[in-house]
Motif scaffolding. Structure first.
Motif, PDB file in Angstrom:
ATOM      1  N   GLY A   1       3.198   4.069 -21.944  1.00  0.00           N
ATOM      2  CA  GLY A   1       4.069   4.373 -20.817  1.00  0.00           C
ATOM      3  C   GLY A   1       3.474   3.805 -19.548  1.00  0.00           C
ATOM      4  O   GLY A   1       2.273   3.518 -19.480  1.00  0.00           O
ATOM      5  N   GLY A   2       4.308   3.616 -18.547  1.00  0.00           N
ATOM      6  CA  GLY A   2       3.793   3.080 -17.290  1.00  0.00           C
ATOM      7  C   GLY A   2       4.881   2.984 -16.245  1.00  0.00           C
ATOM      8  O   GLY A   2       6.063   3.198 -16.513  1.00  0.00           O
ATOM      9  N   ILE A   3       4.459   2.666 -15.036  1.00  0.00           N
ATOM     10  CA  ILE A   3       5.401   2.483 -13.941  1.00  0.00           C
ATOM     11  C   ILE A   3       4.849   1.460 -12.962  1.00  0.00           C
ATOM     12  O   ILE A   3       3.675   1.516 -12.580  1.00  0.00           O
ATOM     13  CB  ILE A   3       5.703   3.826 -13.220  1.00  0.00           C
ATOM     14  CG1 ILE A   3       6.720   3.613 -12.089  1.00  0.00           C
ATOM     15  CG2 ILE A   3       4.423   4.483 -12.712  1.00  0.00           C
ATOM     16  CD1 ILE A   3       7.251   4.912 -11.489  1.00  0.00           C
ATOM     17  N   ALA A   4       5.693   0.497 -12.603  1.00  0.00           N
ATOM     18  CA  ALA A   4       5.341  -0.475 -11.570  1.00  0.00           C
ATOM     19  C   ALA A   4       5.662   0.147 -10.216  1.00  0.00           C
ATOM     20  O   ALA A   4       6.728   0.749 -10.039  1.00  0.00           O
ATOM     21  CB  ALA A   4       6.128  -1.760 -11.768  1.00  0.00           C
ATOM     22  N   LEU A   5       4.752   0.004  -9.253  1.00  0.00           N
ATOM     23  CA  LEU A   5       4.873   0.708  -7.980  1.00  0.00           C
ATOM     24  C   LEU A   5       4.765  -0.260  -6.802  1.00  0.00           C
ATOM     25  O   LEU A   5       3.752  -0.290  -6.093  1.00  0.00           O
ATOM     26  CB  LEU A   5       3.790   1.785  -7.882  1.00  0.00           C
ATOM     27  CG  LEU A   5       3.881   2.922  -8.900  1.00  0.00           C
ATOM     28  CD1 LEU A   5       2.552   3.663  -9.002  1.00  0.00           C
ATOM     29  CD2 LEU A   5       5.004   3.883  -8.519  1.00  0.00           C
ATOM     30  N   PRO A   6       5.808  -1.070  -6.569  1.00  0.00           N
ATOM     31  CA  PRO A   6       5.802  -1.906  -5.367  1.00  0.00           C
ATOM     32  C   PRO A   6       6.089  -1.050  -4.136  1.00  0.00           C
ATOM     33  O   PRO A   6       6.849  -0.067  -4.212  1.00  0.00           O
ATOM     34  CB  PRO A   6       6.941  -2.897  -5.624  1.00  0.00           C
ATOM     35  CG  PRO A   6       7.870  -2.165  -6.525  1.00  0.00           C
ATOM     36  CD  PRO A   6       7.002  -1.292  -7.389  1.00  0.00           C
ATOM     37  N   SER A   7       5.473  -1.373  -3.031  1.00  0.00           N
ATOM     38  CA  SER A   7       5.723  -0.630  -1.802  1.00  0.00           C
ATOM     39  C   SER A   7       6.323  -1.576  -0.768  1.00  0.00           C
ATOM     40  O   SER A   7       5.965  -2.759  -0.699  1.00  0.00           O
ATOM     41  CB  SER A   7       4.431  -0.009  -1.255  1.00  0.00           C
ATOM     42  OG  SER A   7       3.494  -1.013  -0.911  1.00  0.00           O
ATOM     43  N   ILE A   8       7.253  -1.068   0.020  1.00  0.00           N
ATOM     44  CA  ILE A   8       7.852  -1.897   1.065  1.00  0.00           C
ATOM     45  C   ILE A   8       6.987  -1.880   2.319  1.00  0.00           C
ATOM     46  O   ILE A   8       7.058  -2.789   3.135  1.00  0.00           O
ATOM     47  CB  ILE A   8       9.280  -1.423   1.387  1.00  0.00           C
ATOM     48  CG1 ILE A   8       9.286   0.052   1.808  1.00  0.00           C
ATOM     49  CG2 ILE A   8      10.210  -1.642   0.201  1.00  0.00           C
ATOM     50  CD1 ILE A   8      10.620   0.535   2.353  1.00  0.00           C
ATOM     51  N   TYR A   9       6.166  -0.835   2.455  1.00  0.00           N
ATOM     52  CA  TYR A   9       5.245  -0.747   3.586  1.00  0.00           C
ATOM     53  C   TYR A   9       4.256   0.372   3.316  1.00  0.00           C
ATOM     54  O   TYR A   9       4.623   1.541   3.207  1.00  0.00           O
ATOM     55  CB  TYR A   9       5.994  -0.490   4.897  1.00  0.00           C
ATOM     56  CG  TYR A   9       5.082  -0.354   6.103  1.00  0.00           C
ATOM     57  CD1 TYR A   9       4.461  -1.471   6.657  1.00  0.00           C
ATOM     58  CD2 TYR A   9       4.838   0.886   6.682  1.00  0.00           C
ATOM     59  CE1 TYR A   9       3.627  -1.357   7.755  1.00  0.00           C
ATOM     60  CE2 TYR A   9       4.012   1.023   7.780  1.00  0.00           C
ATOM     61  CZ  TYR A   9       3.397  -0.107   8.316  1.00  0.00           C
ATOM     62  OH  TYR A   9       2.557   0.015   9.407  1.00  0.00           O
ATOM     63  N   ARG A  10       3.007  -0.006   3.141  1.00  0.00           N
ATOM     64  CA  ARG A  10       1.935   0.963   2.916  1.00  0.00           C
ATOM     65  C   ARG A  10       2.307   2.004   1.875  1.00  0.00           C
ATOM     66  O   ARG A  10       2.516   1.677   0.721  1.00  0.00           O
ATOM     67  CB  ARG A  10       1.536   1.598   4.256  1.00  0.00           C
ATOM     68  CG  ARG A  10       0.912   0.592   5.214  1.00  0.00           C
ATOM     69  CD  ARG A  10       0.367   1.244   6.460  1.00  0.00           C
ATOM     70  NE  ARG A  10      -0.245   0.240   7.341  1.00  0.00           N
ATOM     71  CZ  ARG A  10      -0.767   0.522   8.524  1.00  0.00           C
ATOM     72  NH1 ARG A  10      -0.783   1.771   8.972  1.00  0.00           N
ATOM     73  NH2 ARG A  10      -1.297  -0.440   9.259  1.00  0.00           N
TER      74      ARG A  10
END
Length: 372
Positions: free
Chosen positions: A73-82
């Motif tokens: 299992g997993g999750i990609a975690l892009p952030s738009i700002y910090r």
């Protein structure tokens, strides 16, 4: 299989060992293993691939849950700002991915999925905003509910069971799909063809597509949601992997009147951006572009995902192609203060957009002045 090195991980990454699971963030050198997991996960799509994340987000993490067999299992975690984590532009779905536990008994399958999700949620990075639209194949959100996350529903349309057009089954399936279209959709397709509009995949400049899409947003009194630099960066990553096709609608004089930007892998093709000029809209070009996208998707994938829209007029247009309506969970959580600020920004969206555009124009003028 990933090998866990405790000495290395404790130095650079936080991790936990719970119920025989190891939860940690991946190194960049391990992204290929993640990409392979994306391919086998029922929730996986090319939006979760590490190369896509690099193209659309300057900052992202990949959090995985592992047992002795590897990633489960997993999750990609892009952030738009910090510490603001949400879907980047042109990236409709992300969220938790799970291994395919279909061979298990239902009771064991659900228990396994819940335990993996709980382990991942427990080790999410510190955030001010968590706001992702999950895959339509993600349905069990109980672990998020227990942790007081909020939920919303978004919808998309998909046409499944596509077959290669050179086969008899493929031709029959295509005729079946066309017969499901609403009458006005069929008429617009015929009108566009009768007007001499042709669909081409000639490699026009990506700038031409951006200009056309930007014009579409302007006609709707809105601002485009991505920059030209953003699109060029993503387009280069897609071309490198032969994972995109732009269908251009041109008239007899080779003027571009519309375009449909399609990304794809073996699982599915996705229409992430479609645009047309005012003249093209009147000629029925958007309907023709969708029809041609369906035919193209038949050659490269098993389905075409329209990605949907909450805008009433756009939803009405997409509904006319007879696709299957699919719900998607939007899961979010933030502090009271952040939620209040978001609600204020939504209520005054037009003013905020004007301020952002004006600021960009002033910044550009200052840069040009310095150059001169």
């Amino acid at each position: 299989m990933l090998v866990f090195n405790a000495e290395r991980e404790t130095e650079f990454w936080r991790y936990c060992v719970s119920d025989a699971y190891i939860v940690r963030q991946l190194y960049e050198s391990e992204y290929d293993i993640w990409d392979n997991f994306v391919d086998i996960s029922p929730q996986g799509s090319l939006y979760n691939k590490s190369w896509w994340l690099k193209a659309v987000s300057g900052q992202f993490k990949i959090l995985v849950c592992m047992d002795g067999s590897g990633i489960i299992g997993g999750i990609a975690l892009p952030s738009i700002y910090r510490r603001f984590y949400r879907n980047p532009s042109l990236t409709p779905t992300l969220g938790i991915l799970l291994n395919d536990f279909a061979v298990m008994k239902p009771v064991n399958k659900i228990s396994k999925e819940i335990s993996v999700m709980c382990a991942l949620i427990e080790k999410l990075p510190s955030y001010l905003l968590f706001d992702y639209v999950f895959s339509e194949n993600y349905i069990n959100c109980l672990p998020f509910k227990w942790e007081k996350f909020r939920f919303d529903i978004e919808y998309a349309y998909v046409i499944r069971n596509l077959r290669a057009l050179e086969t008899e089954l493929g031709k029959a399936r295509l005729n079946e799909i066309f017969n499901q279209f609403k009458g006005p959709v069929k008429e617009k397709i015929k009108k566009a063809i009768k007007s001499g509009i042709r669909i081409t995949t000639e490699d026009f400049s990506i700038d031409r597509f951006y200009e056309l899409d930007n014009g579409t947003y302007m006609r709707q009194n809105s601002n485009i949601t991505y920059t030209k630099e953003f699109l060029v960066n993503l387009d280069n990553a897609l071309k490198e992997r032969n994972s995109r096709k732009i269908l251009f609608a041109v008239d007899k004089d080779n003027n571009i009147l519309g375009a449909n930007y399609i990304v794809y892998d073996r699982k599915a093709a996705h229409g992430v951006a479609m645009c047309s000029s005012e003249e093209g809209r009147k000629l029925g070009i958007p309907s023709l572009l969708v029809w041609e996208a369906i035919k193209f998707a038949s050659e490269v994938s098993g389905e075409l995902n329209f990605e949907g829209s909450s805008i009433k007029s756009v939803e009405l247009f997409l509904r006319g192609f007879g696709g299957e309506l699919i719900p998607r969970l939007r899961i979010n959580k933030c502090s009271w203060l952040i939620r209040t600020m978001i609600n204020i920004l939504k209520r005054h969206k037009g003013i905020v957009q004007k301020v952002i555009v004006k600021k960009a124009i002033v910044k550009k003028a200052i840069v040009q002045k310095k150059i001169m």
